[in-house]
Design a protein around this motif. Structure first.
Motif, PDB file in Angstrom:
ATOM      1  N   SER A 111       0.880  -1.163   0.000  1.00 23.12           N
ATOM      2  CA  SER A 111       0.000   0.000   0.000  1.00 23.12           C
ATOM      3  C   SER A 111       0.918   1.214   0.000  1.00 23.12           C
ATOM      4  O   SER A 111       2.144   1.069  -0.013  1.00 23.12           O
ATOM      5  CB  SER A 111      -0.918   0.016   1.237  1.00 23.12           C
ATOM      6  OG  SER A 111      -0.169   0.215   2.420  1.00 23.12           O
ATOM      7  N   LEU A 112       0.342   2.408   0.040  1.00 22.36           N
ATOM      8  CA  LEU A 112       1.172   3.604   0.012  1.00 22.36           C
ATOM      9  C   LEU A 112       2.082   3.699   1.232  1.00 22.36           C
ATOM     10  O   LEU A 112       3.161   4.287   1.175  1.00 22.36           O
ATOM     11  CB  LEU A 112       0.279   4.847  -0.070  1.00 22.36           C
ATOM     12  CG  LEU A 112       0.979   6.185  -0.305  1.00 22.36           C
ATOM     13  CD1 LEU A 112       1.758   6.170  -1.625  1.00 22.36           C
ATOM     14  CD2 LEU A 112      -0.022   7.325  -0.286  1.00 22.36           C
ATOM     15  N   ASP A 113       1.674   3.093   2.354  1.00 23.53           N
ATOM     16  CA  ASP A 113       2.461   3.239   3.582  1.00 23.53           C
ATOM     17  C   ASP A 113       2.891   1.909   4.208  1.00 23.53           C
ATOM     18  O   ASP A 113       3.339   1.880   5.364  1.00 23.53           O
ATOM     19  CB  ASP A 113       1.687   4.068   4.618  1.00 23.53           C
ATOM     20  CG  ASP A 113       0.339   3.456   4.966  1.00 23.53           C
ATOM     21  OD1 ASP A 113      -0.018   2.415   4.380  1.00 23.53           O
ATOM     22  OD2 ASP A 113      -0.356   4.018   5.830  1.00 23.53           O
ATOM     23  N   LYS A 114       2.785   0.804   3.478  1.00 21.39           N
ATOM     24  CA  LYS A 114       3.210  -0.479   4.025  1.00 21.39           C
ATOM     25  C   LYS A 114       3.997  -1.262   2.978  1.00 21.39           C
ATOM     26  O   LYS A 114       3.529  -1.447   1.846  1.00 21.39           O
ATOM     27  CB  LYS A 114       2.001  -1.333   4.460  1.00 21.39           C
ATOM     28  CG  LYS A 114       1.256  -0.780   5.678  1.00 21.39           C
ATOM     29  CD  LYS A 114       2.077  -0.902   6.953  1.00 21.39           C
ATOM     30  CE  LYS A 114       1.290  -0.404   8.160  1.00 21.39           C
ATOM     31  NZ  LYS A 114       2.092  -0.458   9.402  1.00 21.39           N
ATOM     32  N   GLY A 115       5.192  -1.697   3.348  1.00 20.87           N
ATOM     33  CA  GLY A 115       6.004  -2.465   2.414  1.00 20.87           C
ATOM     34  C   GLY A 115       7.120  -3.201   3.124  1.00 20.87           C
ATOM     35  O   GLY A 115       7.285  -3.101   4.342  1.00 20.87           O
ATOM     36  N   VAL A 116       7.877  -3.959   2.362  1.00 19.57           N
ATOM     37  CA  VAL A 116       9.016  -4.720   2.893  1.00 19.57           C
ATOM     38  C   VAL A 116      10.200  -4.515   1.961  1.00 19.57           C
ATOM     39  O   VAL A 116      10.086  -4.702   0.751  1.00 19.57           O
ATOM     40  CB  VAL A 116       8.699  -6.232   3.008  1.00 19.57           C
ATOM     41  CG1 VAL A 116       9.914  -7.001   3.514  1.00 19.57           C
ATOM     42  CG2 VAL A 116       7.502  -6.465   3.931  1.00 19.57           C
ATOM     43  N   ILE A 117      11.335  -4.115   2.537  1.00 20.52           N
ATOM     44  CA  ILE A 117      12.589  -4.013   1.805  1.00 20.52           C
ATOM     45  C   ILE A 117      13.389  -5.271   2.094  1.00 20.52           C
ATOM     46  O   ILE A 117      13.480  -5.713   3.243  1.00 20.52           O
ATOM     47  CB  ILE A 117      13.400  -2.775   2.234  1.00 20.52           C
ATOM     48  CG1 ILE A 117      12.534  -1.513   2.122  1.00 20.52           C
ATOM     49  CG2 ILE A 117      14.669  -2.658   1.404  1.00 20.52           C
ATOM     50  CD1 ILE A 117      12.015  -1.235   0.745  1.00 20.52           C
ATOM     51  N   MET A 118      13.970  -5.880   1.065  1.00 16.81           N
ATOM     52  CA  MET A 118      14.758  -7.106   1.240  1.00 16.81           C
ATOM     53  C   MET A 118      16.193  -6.878   0.788  1.00 16.81           C
ATOM     54  O   MET A 118      16.414  -6.300  -0.286  1.00 16.81           O
ATOM     55  CB  MET A 118      14.141  -8.250   0.433  1.00 16.81           C
ATOM     56  CG  MET A 118      12.827  -8.759   0.998  1.00 16.81           C
ATOM     57  SD  MET A 118      11.830  -9.572  -0.277  1.00 16.81           S
ATOM     58  CE  MET A 118      11.038  -8.161  -1.036  1.00 16.81           C
ATOM     59  N   VAL A 119      17.135  -7.299   1.594  1.00 16.48           N
ATOM     60  CA  VAL A 119      18.548  -7.226   1.239  1.00 16.48           C
ATOM     61  C   VAL A 119      19.132  -8.621   1.340  1.00 16.48           C
ATOM     62  O   VAL A 119      18.882  -9.349   2.301  1.00 16.48           O
ATOM     63  CB  VAL A 119      19.315  -6.232   2.141  1.00 16.48           C
ATOM     64  CG1 VAL A 119      18.807  -4.821   1.909  1.00 16.48           C
ATOM     65  CG2 VAL A 119      19.183  -6.579   3.624  1.00 16.48           C
ATOM     66  N   GLY A 120      19.903  -9.011   0.333  1.00 18.97           N
ATOM     67  CA  GLY A 120      20.436 -10.363   0.286  1.00 18.97           C
ATOM     68  C   GLY A 120      21.922 -10.384  -0.003  1.00 18.97           C
ATOM     69  O   GLY A 120      22.449  -9.511  -0.703  1.00 18.97           O
ATOM     70  N   SER A 121      22.603 -11.384   0.542  1.00 16.99           N
ATOM     71  CA  SER A 121      24.037 -11.562   0.319  1.00 16.99           C
ATOM     72  C   SER A 121      24.327 -13.031   0.039  1.00 16.99           C
ATOM     73  O   SER A 121      23.732 -13.927   0.661  1.00 16.99           O
ATOM     74  CB  SER A 121      24.839 -11.112   1.549  1.00 16.99           C
ATOM     75  OG  SER A 121      24.580  -9.762   1.843  1.00 16.99           O
ATOM     76  N   LEU A 122      25.228 -13.265  -0.901  1.00 15.51           N
ATOM     77  CA  LEU A 122      25.635 -14.638  -1.185  1.00 15.51           C
ATOM     78  C   LEU A 122      26.418 -15.188   0.002  1.00 15.51           C
ATOM     79  O   LEU A 122      27.236 -14.493   0.604  1.00 15.51           O
ATOM     80  CB  LEU A 122      26.508 -14.675  -2.436  1.00 15.51           C
ATOM     81  CG  LEU A 122      25.783 -14.339  -3.744  1.00 15.51           C
ATOM     82  CD1 LEU A 122      26.796 -14.185  -4.878  1.00 15.51           C
ATOM     83  CD2 LEU A 122      24.779 -15.425  -4.094  1.00 15.51           C
ATOM     84  N   THR A 123      26.158 -16.427   0.354  1.00 12.24           N
ATOM     85  CA  THR A 123      26.839 -17.053   1.486  1.00 12.24           C
ATOM     86  C   THR A 123      26.981 -18.542   1.228  1.00 12.24           C
ATOM     87  O   THR A 123      26.191 -19.130   0.477  1.00 12.24           O
ATOM     88  CB  THR A 123      26.065 -16.818   2.796  1.00 12.24           C
ATOM     89  OG1 THR A 123      26.742 -17.462   3.871  1.00 12.24           O
ATOM     90  CG2 THR A 123      24.642 -17.370   2.714  1.00 12.24           C
ATOM     91  N   SER A 124      27.976 -19.144   1.832  1.00 11.94           N
ATOM     92  CA  SER A 124      28.197 -20.585   1.654  1.00 11.94           C
ATOM     93  C   SER A 124      27.675 -21.381   2.843  1.00 11.94           C
ATOM     94  O   SER A 124      27.756 -22.609   2.858  1.00 11.94           O
ATOM     95  CB  SER A 124      29.692 -20.862   1.469  1.00 11.94           C
ATOM     96  OG  SER A 124      30.429 -20.363   2.585  1.00 11.94           O
ATOM     97  N   LYS A 125      27.123 -20.690   3.864  1.00 13.51           N
ATOM     98  CA  LYS A 125      26.626 -21.367   5.057  1.00 13.51           C
ATOM     99  C   LYS A 125      25.216 -20.904   5.365  1.00 13.51           C
ATOM    100  O   LYS A 125      24.824 -19.787   5.036  1.00 13.51           O
ATOM    101  CB  LYS A 125      27.535 -21.083   6.254  1.00 13.51           C
ATOM    102  CG  LYS A 125      28.959 -21.599   6.095  1.00 13.51           C
ATOM    103  CD  LYS A 125      29.796 -21.266   7.318  1.00 13.51           C
ATOM    104  CE  LYS A 125      31.228 -21.779   7.149  1.00 13.51           C
ATOM    105  NZ  LYS A 125      32.082 -21.434   8.314  1.00 13.51           N
ATOM    106  N   ALA A 126      24.449 -21.775   6.014  1.00 12.10           N
ATOM    107  CA  ALA A 126      23.084 -21.435   6.398  1.00 12.10           C
ATOM    108  C   ALA A 126      22.826 -21.918   7.814  1.00 12.10           C
ATOM    109  O   ALA A 126      23.289 -22.988   8.214  1.00 12.10           O
ATOM    110  CB  ALA A 126      22.086 -22.071   5.436  1.00 12.10           C
ATOM    111  N   GLU A 127      22.076 -21.112   8.578  1.00 11.52           N
ATOM    112  CA  GLU A 127      21.708 -21.522   9.929  1.00 11.52           C
ATOM    113  C   GLU A 127      20.697 -22.662   9.852  1.00 11.52           C
ATOM    114  O   GLU A 127      19.770 -22.625   9.032  1.00 11.52           O
ATOM    115  CB  GLU A 127      21.101 -20.340  10.681  1.00 11.52           C
ATOM    116  CG  GLU A 127      22.038 -19.164  10.882  1.00 11.52           C
ATOM    117  CD  GLU A 127      21.342 -18.008  11.553  1.00 11.52           C
ATOM    118  OE1 GLU A 127      20.781 -18.217  12.653  1.00 11.52           O
ATOM    119  OE2 GLU A 127      21.342 -16.899  10.987  1.00 11.52           O
ATOM    120  N   PRO A 128      20.843 -23.667  10.709  1.00 10.05           N
ATOM    121  CA  PRO A 128      19.897 -24.799  10.705  1.00 10.05           C
ATOM    122  C   PRO A 128      18.464 -24.323  10.915  1.00 10.05           C
ATOM    123  O   PRO A 128      18.188 -23.457  11.730  1.00 10.05           O
ATOM    124  CB  PRO A 128      20.386 -25.647  11.891  1.00 10.05           C
ATOM    125  CG  PRO A 128      21.817 -25.277  12.073  1.00 10.05           C
ATOM    126  CD  PRO A 128      21.903 -23.822  11.706  1.00 10.05           C
TER     127      PRO A 128
END
Length: 312
Positions: free
Chosen positions: A88-105
């Motif tokens: 909407s005009l006042d609701k949203g989500v910004i996403m930032v991503g980074s390449l990684t070789s590991k992931a948390e379980p």
């Protein structure tokens, strides 16, 4: 260096490259797009065998969204991926991503599976999260690259009502079309009924896609002033208008005139109604015409203006 022909789909390319531990710098979200089409349409996107560590940051106004996405885009060292979705005009989500070789379980999410929510609906669930502690997921790279393919951002829901119904998605989702070629099989008179209210533009419909893109000071089709490289914002408007008197041609022409007045560009994957003079006011044909002349293309191939303007 990868040598491909124009009809190669980006999904075919990523499937081969990622299996060998490689990727390309910019990968489109929709895996059925072709190399030739991306060159013509600018190929503006949010971008191996790694995962993408993705953080979801809710915002509560358009100004806040603009400030946050600008701040994240200009960070040094920077993120590998940045995008935003405004609900909407006042609701949203910004996403930032980074390449990684590991992931948390327990935090790996294969978002492109047919039984998963459409990605934009998944992102919507983070609207109420805390900004001070953004939610984090780890997404397999190819799933992240093509996260918007299944629902074609959010357009397919208008054609296939069961897209967001979980039981039906589980049972029938795997047969859903993953590209737009099926659309061409629909009789023309039925398509026109749909298209009268459909807007697909990279320039108000919600959700709205926000994609920061760096423009380089190099010869090419895009015009911009100054000597320094700049960051621009790609704004994607995709969906059905809720206005009873929506006029697609009139609306498109108004958007084009806004772009001309404000030194913006219109994605050439969209419907285009510019005159030839307006087209070359928006884009710089200098290098394009130079190459056509050197390769003697003038009488062999139509000019790009004829290819994209006034398409049916």
């Amino acid at each position: 260096t990868v040598t491909v022909e124009p009809l190669v789909k980006i999904g075919q390319l990523t499937r081969i490259l990622i299996s060998k531990g490689w990727t390309i710098p910019v990968v489109p979200e929709l895996d059925f797009l072709t190399v030739g089409g991306l060159i013509c349409g600018a190929g503006v996107e949010t971008s191996s065998h790694k995962y993408v560590k993705l953080s979801y940051i809710p915002v509560n106004s358009l100004d806040e969204a603009t400030e946050r996405i600008t701040k994240e885009s200009l960070k040094t060292p920077g993120h590998d991926f940045i995008e935003g979705i405004m609900y909407s005009l006042d609701k949203g989500v910004i996403m930032v991503g980074s390449l990684t070789s590991k992931a948390e379980p327990g935090k790996v999410n294969s978002v492109a599976r047919w039984y998963k929510k459409s990605f934009y609906k998944h992102v919507e669930s983070f609207l109420s999260c805390s900004q001070s502690a953004p939610k984090v997921e780890y997404i397999p790279l190819r799933h992240y690259y093509h996260r918007h393919t299944y629902c074609i951002f959010w357009v397919t829901r208008f054609c296939i009502p069961y897209m967001e119904v979980a039981p039906l998605r589980w049972m029938l989702g795997w047969v859903a079309p993953c590209e737009m070629n099926w659309y061409k099989l629909i009789p023309l008179f039925l398509r026109r009924l749909f298209e009268e209210n459909l807007l697909i533009q990279d320039h108000v419909i919600y959700p709205v896609w926000l994609c920061p893109a760096k423009t380089l000071k190099e010869p090419g089709f895009f015009k911009f002033g100054g000597d320094a490289d700049k960051m621009h914002m790609d704004i994607g408007l995709y969906g059905m208008s809720e206005k009873q008197d929506f006029e697609p041609v009139k609306t498109n022409k108004a958007l084009e005139q806004f772009c001309l007045r404000n030194n913006c560009w219109k994605g050439l994957s969209a419907n285009t109604f510019l005159s030839r003079d307006e087209f070359y006011q928006m884009f710089d044909p200098t290098l394009y015409h130079k190459v056509r002349t050197e390769l003697k293309c003038e009488n062999a191939f139509p000019e790009v203006y004829e290819k994209v303007v006034g398409r049916k």
